[in-house]
Design a protein around this motif. Structure first.
Motif, PDB file in Angstrom:
ATOM      1  N   GLN A 199     -28.158 140.752  97.968  1.00 19.08           N
ATOM      2  CA  GLN A 199     -26.862 140.700  98.557  1.00 19.08           C
ATOM      3  C   GLN A 199     -26.713 139.540  99.587  1.00 19.08           C
ATOM      4  N   VAL A 200     -27.722 139.337 100.377  1.00 19.61           N
ATOM      5  CA  VAL A 200     -27.813 137.933 101.293  1.00 19.61           C
ATOM      6  C   VAL A 200     -27.823 136.626 100.736  1.00 19.61           C
ATOM      7  N   PHE A 201     -28.949 136.657  99.798  1.00 17.38           N
ATOM      8  CA  PHE A 201     -28.996 135.370  98.925  1.00 17.38           C
ATOM      9  C   PHE A 201     -27.903 134.953  98.155  1.00 17.38           C
ATOM     10  N   LEU A 202     -27.188 135.783  97.529  1.00 14.56           N
ATOM     11  CA  LEU A 202     -26.009 135.728  96.731  1.00 14.56           C
ATOM     12  C   LEU A 202     -24.950 135.026  97.595  1.00 14.56           C
ATOM     13  N   ALA A 203     -24.710 135.731  98.836  1.00 18.58           N
ATOM     14  CA  ALA A 203     -23.568 135.517  99.521  1.00 18.58           C
ATOM     15  C   ALA A 203     -23.892 134.057 100.395  1.00 18.58           C
ATOM     16  N   LYS A 204     -25.116 133.776 100.751  1.00 18.12           N
ATOM     17  CA  LYS A 204     -25.306 132.821 101.602  1.00 18.12           C
ATOM     18  C   LYS A 204     -26.330 131.651 101.180  1.00 18.12           C
ATOM     19  N   GLY A 205     -26.821 131.855  99.946  1.00 19.09           N
ATOM     20  CA  GLY A 205     -27.968 130.941  99.662  1.00 19.09           C
ATOM     21  C   GLY A 205     -29.327 130.882 100.180  1.00 19.09           C
TER      22      GLY A 205
ATOM     23  N   ALA B 250     -14.200 140.533  83.600  1.00 15.81           N
ATOM     24  CA  ALA B 250     -14.766 142.188  84.066  1.00 15.81           C
ATOM     25  C   ALA B 250     -16.133 142.052  84.700  1.00 15.81           C
ATOM     26  N   PHE B 251     -17.226 141.337  84.328  1.00 16.44           N
ATOM     27  CA  PHE B 251     -18.298 141.192  84.727  1.00 16.44           C
ATOM     28  C   PHE B 251     -18.369 140.518  85.884  1.00 16.44           C
ATOM     29  N   LEU B 252     -17.632 139.302  85.991  1.00 15.89           N
ATOM     30  CA  LEU B 252     -17.495 138.762  87.272  1.00 15.89           C
ATOM     31  C   LEU B 252     -16.527 139.056  88.455  1.00 15.89           C
ATOM     32  N   ALA B 253     -15.623 139.949  88.034  1.00 16.95           N
ATOM     33  CA  ALA B 253     -14.947 140.801  89.067  1.00 16.95           C
ATOM     34  C   ALA B 253     -15.684 141.661  89.738  1.00 16.95           C
ATOM     35  N   LYS B 254     -16.881 142.071  89.136  1.00 18.28           N
ATOM     36  CA  LYS B 254     -18.031 142.953  90.077  1.00 18.28           C
ATOM     37  C   LYS B 254     -19.003 141.965  90.436  1.00 18.28           C
ATOM     38  N   HIS B 255     -19.546 140.867  90.060  1.00 17.72           N
ATOM     39  CA  HIS B 255     -20.526 139.796  90.629  1.00 17.72           C
ATOM     40  C   HIS B 255     -19.855 138.610  90.493  1.00 17.72           C
ATOM     41  N   PRO B 256     -18.905 138.249  91.537  1.00 13.04           N
ATOM     42  CA  PRO B 256     -18.278 137.081  91.484  1.00 13.04           C
ATOM     43  C   PRO B 256     -19.240 135.993  92.251  1.00 13.04           C
ATOM     44  N   GLU B 257     -20.185 136.197  92.710  1.00 12.64           N
ATOM     45  CA  GLU B 257     -21.154 135.332  93.411  1.00 12.64           C
ATOM     46  C   GLU B 257     -22.062 134.969  92.386  1.00 12.64           C
ATOM     47  N   ILE B 258     -22.266 135.469  91.394  1.00 15.68           N
ATOM     48  CA  ILE B 258     -23.440 134.795  90.331  1.00 15.68           C
ATOM     49  C   ILE B 258     -23.350 133.527  90.042  1.00 15.68           C
ATOM     50  N   PRO B 259     -21.960 132.942  89.276  1.00 15.66           N
ATOM     51  CA  PRO B 259     -21.928 131.855  88.841  1.00 15.66           C
ATOM     52  C   PRO B 259     -22.245 130.662  90.106  1.00 15.66           C
ATOM     53  N   ALA B 260     -21.556 130.834  91.010  1.00 14.98           N
ATOM     54  CA  ALA B 260     -21.736 129.741  92.055  1.00 14.98           C
ATOM     55  C   ALA B 260     -23.515 129.855  92.463  1.00 14.98           C
ATOM     56  N   PHE B 261     -23.787 130.942  92.617  1.00 17.01           N
ATOM     57  CA  PHE B 261     -25.119 131.093  93.184  1.00 17.01           C
ATOM     58  C   PHE B 261     -26.083 130.265  92.142  1.00 17.01           C
ATOM     59  N   LEU B 262     -26.179 130.562  90.930  1.00 16.73           N
ATOM     60  CA  LEU B 262     -26.984 129.912  89.718  1.00 16.73           C
ATOM     61  C   LEU B 262     -26.692 128.342  89.885  1.00 16.73           C
ATOM     62  N   LEU B 263     -25.521 128.090  90.101  1.00 19.30           N
ATOM     63  CA  LEU B 263     -24.945 126.644  89.823  1.00 19.30           C
ATOM     64  C   LEU B 263     -25.643 125.944  91.049  1.00 19.30           C
ATOM     65  N   ASN B 264     -25.612 126.468  92.151  1.00 20.58           N
ATOM     66  CA  ASN B 264     -25.894 125.899  93.359  1.00 20.58           C
ATOM     67  C   ASN B 264     -27.571 125.818  93.382  1.00 20.58           C
TER      68      ASN B 264
ATOM     69  N   MET C 123     -15.172 131.041  90.678  1.00 20.56           N
ATOM     70  CA  MET C 123     -15.869 130.388  91.887  1.00 20.56           C
ATOM     71  C   MET C 123     -15.228 129.801  92.838  1.00 20.56           C
ATOM     72  N   ALA C 124     -13.810 129.230  92.407  1.00 21.72           N
ATOM     73  CA  ALA C 124     -13.000 128.379  93.113  1.00 21.72           C
ATOM     74  C   ALA C 124     -11.796 129.120  93.877  1.00 21.72           C
ATOM     75  N   LYS C 125     -11.934 130.431  93.745  1.00 21.18           N
ATOM     76  CA  LYS C 125     -10.948 131.281  94.539  1.00 21.18           C
ATOM     77  C   LYS C 125     -10.554 131.179  95.860  1.00 21.18           C
ATOM     78  N   ASN C 126     -11.414 130.938  96.573  1.00 19.89           N
ATOM     79  CA  ASN C 126     -11.026 130.508  98.046  1.00 19.89           C
ATOM     80  C   ASN C 126     -10.189 129.167  98.130  1.00 19.89           C
ATOM     81  N   LEU C 127     -10.932 128.475  97.359  1.00 18.51           N
ATOM     82  CA  LEU C 127     -10.503 126.766  97.479  1.00 18.51           C
ATOM     83  C   LEU C 127      -8.971 126.880  97.040  1.00 18.51           C
ATOM     84  N   ILE C 128      -8.851 127.488  95.678  1.00 15.77           N
ATOM     85  CA  ILE C 128      -7.569 127.490  95.252  1.00 15.77           C
ATOM     86  C   ILE C 128      -6.515 128.263  96.014  1.00 15.77           C
ATOM     87  N   MET C 129      -7.069 129.279  96.339  1.00 16.52           N
ATOM     88  CA  MET C 129      -5.980 130.274  97.114  1.00 16.52           C
ATOM     89  C   MET C 129      -5.504 129.585  98.555  1.00 16.52           C
ATOM     90  N   HIS C 130      -6.386 128.824  99.206  1.00 16.45           N
ATOM     91  CA  HIS C 130      -6.066 128.162 100.492  1.00 16.45           C
ATOM     92  C   HIS C 130      -4.970 127.059  99.819  1.00 16.45           C
TER      93      HIS C 130
END
Lengths: 211, 211
Positions: B25-31, B100-114, B172-179
């Motif tokens: 939980q913590v690693f996925l959220a904060k790296g 659907a998968f990413l709706a449940k695990h939205p942090e995974i792509p950015a986590f792996l990518l980073n 991944m870009a939800k917050n960026l686009i949203m703002h």
DNA sequence: ACCTGTTTTAAACAACCATTTAAAATGCTT
DNA sequence: AAGCATTTTAAATGGTTGTTTAAAACAGGT
């Protein structure tokens, strides 16, 4: 007592500017939590205390760099949209320019994106960036094109998302894709050129369907 | 002396598992750099020393979580590709399932990518993941479709990139686009549903052109 | 040369980091 | 109940963090 020549100096090669550039380099590469004040000072070739002397805190300096990167990012869009081409041309050119821009600044998308996801991160507190894009009149141009039937009538907010997805992701995910597919740097860059063409064609085909 | 029932217990509610889940939980959220061992222990509700007792080091634990996330990520692809549908169907279904998968695990792509971009990061040291996908035979299916002319003859390596760009970036870009666009959470989620349809149509249209 | 404000430095600061230690608590076997 | 390995704890370790301090070096004006 303002000494103009000193102010000028500051923007060129002063210690302040050296630290600012070092910070940009390091922050973009490693993020806020991934680096230290000492590392920034080291890259700048200056004493650690000077980071706080000129920028008060690591966080303050980070905010500065964030705004800086965001501006670069938005500006790279505005230039194209502000021209007087047709929408189809604008998009083709934009994708070209965006790939070129990202080739020079590949860390910017992931940097901004991560920062926006960071809790207590630099959220965007003004809509000046959005307005800058809106001021180019590109949205009105879209509405008109949709009314004329030359553009597919989709929610306007989906268009930037479609474009950014296909421009930014291939840059951001370079290392992930490279490793998953067992490619090397050269192969990936080569593939990216082809990919850009596909992206361009695919988006144009979809947004400006013939007949 | 191995006690089987204890081993079983471990996989369910043991301290080790509590820490593992907290770490995920913590690693996925904060790296990796964005959090501390103490924070993980706190979320797990356990003593700090237990992190090292069970996992030796923060880095070791991180590697475990990384592999875990990568596996989830790859598995979510394999399921669809392994079915006996047509390519066009597979792609449509895949995009659906991926959203659907990413709706449940939205942090995974950015986590792996980073993580893949982190210097000294967990690079992928085996091609087991790629082979898992290859083993579904989806690539052969593509080649055959391209020979038959039902699929556009593009470099096969561009296809995952096209799909992933349009599935992962919007999450991944939800917050960026949203703002940037001044939207709120509900508006974005609503928009995402429409967006998924566009992505699906656009990709199918491009990869499987009619006539 | 002296004063004055600015810039730079080395050192110190408390806080916090990941990790280790050694003792205490726990639970199973006998 | 006693013995024993495993698990958990509080405390300590040495190192690093961001930031502050106070003195030194530097500059230009008089």
């Amino acid at each position: 007592m303002q000494r103009q020549w000193q102010k000028q100096m500051k923007k060129d090669s002063s210690t302040e500017e050296k630290i600012r550039q070092a910070a940009r380099q390091v922050f973009l590469a490693k993020g806020f939590a991934g680096c230290t004040s000492r590392e920034i000072a080291e890259v700048a070739g200056e004493n650690v205390a000077l980071v706080n002397y000129y920028f008060r805190s690591k966080g303050q300096l980070y905010k500065l760099i964030f705004e800086d990167a965001l501006e670069d990012f938005v500006n790279s869009m505005v230039v194209v949209f502000g021209s007087d081409k047709s929408l189809k041309e604008k998009m083709t050119i934009f994708i070209e320019k965006e790939y070129a821009f990202l080739a020079k600044h590949p860390e910017i998308p992931a940097f901004l994106l991560n920062e926006m996801n960071r809790e207590d991160g630099c959220s965007i507190h003004s809509n000046v960036h959005f307005e800058k894009i809106a001021a180019t009149g590109v949205f009105e141009q879209c509405i008109k094109a949709q009314q004329e039937g030359s553009m597919r009538p989709i929610d306007l907010r989906s268009i930037p998302l479609l474009i950014m997805s296909n421009c930014h992701y291939p840059i951001m995910a370079k290392n992930l894709i490279m490793h998953l597919q067992g490619m090397n740097d050269n192969e990936y860059e080569e593939n990216l050129k082809q990919h850009r063409e596909h992206v361009s064609q695919m988006l144009v085909n979809y947004l400006f369907p013939e007949k």
